[in-house]
Every structure is written in structure tokens, then in C-alpha cells.
Design an enzyme around this catalytic site. Sequence first.
Site, PDB file in Angstrom:
ATOM      1  N   ASP A 107      47.860  19.959  46.459  1.00  0.00           N
ATOM      2  CA  ASP A 107      46.738  19.878  45.509  1.00  0.00           C
ATOM      3  C   ASP A 107      46.405  18.415  45.216  1.00  0.00           C
ATOM      4  OD1 ASP A 107      44.750  20.885  43.839  1.00  0.00           O
ATOM      5  OD2 ASP A 107      46.059  20.928  42.096  1.00  0.00           O
ATOM      6  N   ALA A 119      44.274  23.580  35.960  1.00  0.00           N
ATOM      7  CA  ALA A 119      44.846  24.762  36.599  1.00  0.00           C
ATOM      8  C   ALA A 119      46.252  25.036  36.103  1.00  0.00           C
ATOM      9  CB  ALA A 119      44.851  24.568  38.110  1.00  0.00           C
ATOM     10  N   LYS A 163      54.377  19.177  30.620  1.00  0.00           N
ATOM     11  CA  LYS A 163      53.595  20.202  31.307  1.00  0.00           C
ATOM     12  C   LYS A 163      54.403  21.497  31.272  1.00  0.00           C
ATOM     13  CE  LYS A 163      51.522  16.743  34.236  1.00  0.00           C
ATOM     14  NZ  LYS A 163      50.870  16.413  35.483  1.00  0.00           N
ATOM     15  N   ILE A 199      46.381  15.513  26.333  1.00  0.00           N
ATOM     16  CA  ILE A 199      45.764  14.533  27.248  1.00  0.00           C
ATOM     17  C   ILE A 199      45.073  15.177  28.439  1.00  0.00           C
ATOM     18  CG2 ILE A 199      47.189  12.547  26.636  1.00  0.00           C
ATOM     19  CD1 ILE A 199      49.004  13.188  29.006  1.00  0.00           C
ATOM     20  N   GLY A 212      47.524  24.409  33.100  1.00  0.00           N
ATOM     21  CA  GLY A 212      47.662  24.504  31.655  1.00  0.00           C
ATOM     22  C   GLY A 212      47.466  23.164  30.972  1.00  0.00           C
TER      23      GLY A 212
END
Length: 307
Positions: free
Chosen positions: A149, A28, A47, A24, A30
Site C-alpha cells: 500500500d 483505511a 494505530k 493526526i 482507522g
Amino acid sequence: MQKRGAWLAMAQEVGLQYEPVAEIGGGAYGTVYKARDRLSGQFVALKSVRVQTDQDGLPLSTVREVALLKRLEQFDHPNVVKLMDVCATLRTDQETKVTLVFEHVDQDLKTYLEKAPSPGLPASQIQDLMRQLLCGLTFLHSNCIVHRDLKPENILVTSRGQVKLADFGLARIYSCHMALTPVVVTLWYRAPEVLLQSSYATPVDIWSTGCIFAEMFRRKPVFCGESEVDQLGKIFEVIGLPAEEDWPTDVTLSRRNFSPVNHRPITDFVPEISPQGADLLLEMLAFDPLRRISALNALDHLYFQEG
């Protein structure tokens, strides 16, 4: 063939409980997989990151960060995505694959804004999204977590319009991995103190939130720099070149590198925003992080009393 190999590797590493069903996204941090939890039937997001291990197993910093994310789960905050599980697989003596299992939400704010019919989201909807975003951010900051981030891709929006902050804390967990990976990380939502490589804290997230606030009206980013210096130049075109006394002292980049420019009315860049919204936006986009409004105080701003 390569993608299928990665898929099979992911399936083996998370064991029997999680069945990958789709890739999906990537970025940064992966590749992200959508998977089904065979025990509950729920969809989750997987993740993974490779981390260097010492003789005692996982690096203590990674263990500490994951433990903090897991601790947040007990609060069950409505505007924070849940970390549901952590799977670790020893790949070599020096490397461990850590897979974080999060609740899955179908779309992020970037997609949500792109799908909004012209002329964009109603003012009341932007106000509601902002309130939820700031509630989630207040919760993270009160637990000593700086997102670092924040951008539309890291803000999830459910089909019912519920905002959930994602990928918080990952910047620290993945920092070693990032150093080894040739990735392009967007600068567009980065606070000036990060671009200048100065010290920073929770105000960096408020700057990013201000950029996102403006983007909800504009439907495109407000500062689109191609390098750190270019990004700062784009910022100063809007807020003006800061005074010499406001320039941080612990940076190598001099204020003299930039042309003197005066600030322009924020409504030149975000014409649809209300006067109270413009006032809040400017408080979020203060150059000096100490003068930037906090997430908690932002929730008390008169903008949220507009009806």
C-alpha cells in the site's frame, strides 16, 4: 462528543504509558493518534485495529505479522519507521483491540510535496528522496515484506529530509478489519497485477514507487482512475496496451476489454525528468512484474550517478 469518547477509549486501551494529545489522521486503517510516551517524553503515533480472536487469544496470523515488524526494529534502518510497542486489550471474547505504537514523524510526502514552493522540488532533492525510498524498500524486500500500500501518505519525511517508510505489513494485519469496514482505498498507486487480481509479490511496490517518482516532478498523481478498469485504462494510455502474450492468464478481465493504444513518451507526462530518470521510471512501470526493476537494482541505476 463522539470524538471525545473515542479519545478516552484510546487513552484507556493503551494504559498509563501513552497519553493521546491529538488526532493526526484517519484512513483505511482507522484513526491515528499522536501521543506522548510518559516514560521517555517522546511523541509517538498510535494505530489501532480490532481483530477477531479464537479460543486461544489472538489470531496466529496477527501475532506472526506483529512479531515480524518487531523483529525489524533491531536493525534500526534509517528509512523505516520504528515499531516501538504493541498493546493488546481484550474487548470481548471474540474481539481484541491491538494498538501499534510507532515513532512519530510530523509530515508525510504528500504534505511535503504540497508545501514545496513553485516550481517544485529541485531535481537533486527528488534524487535524494528516491534513493532513500529505495533503500528502505530494499530492506523490507530483503526481509520478505511486501508493503502492498505504498503511496505518498505512507512515506514520512522528517524536518531534516529523512525518508521513513510507514504502514508496511499493515495491509496483512488489517485485512480482516478491512473486509468489515466501508473504506475507500485509492487505486492510483496500484500495480496492474493487483488491479487484475492476479498473483503478486515485491514488484507491486516498485510500480507504486514509479508512480510516486513521477508525482515528485508533476506534483500531482500520474494515474487517477475511479475504478479498477478505469485505472488500467489510464495506465495503458501512458505505457500502451500490453501484448497478448504479456497478459496474465489467471485473471477474469480480458485484454479485449481495452482499446488498443500505443505507448507515448514518458516525457509527455513527466517533462521535467532527465533522460536517465525517464529510463528508470519506465523500468519501474513495466507491465510485466517479472520485467520490472528490483529496488536493489534500481539503486545501481545510472540515474543515481547524475550530479
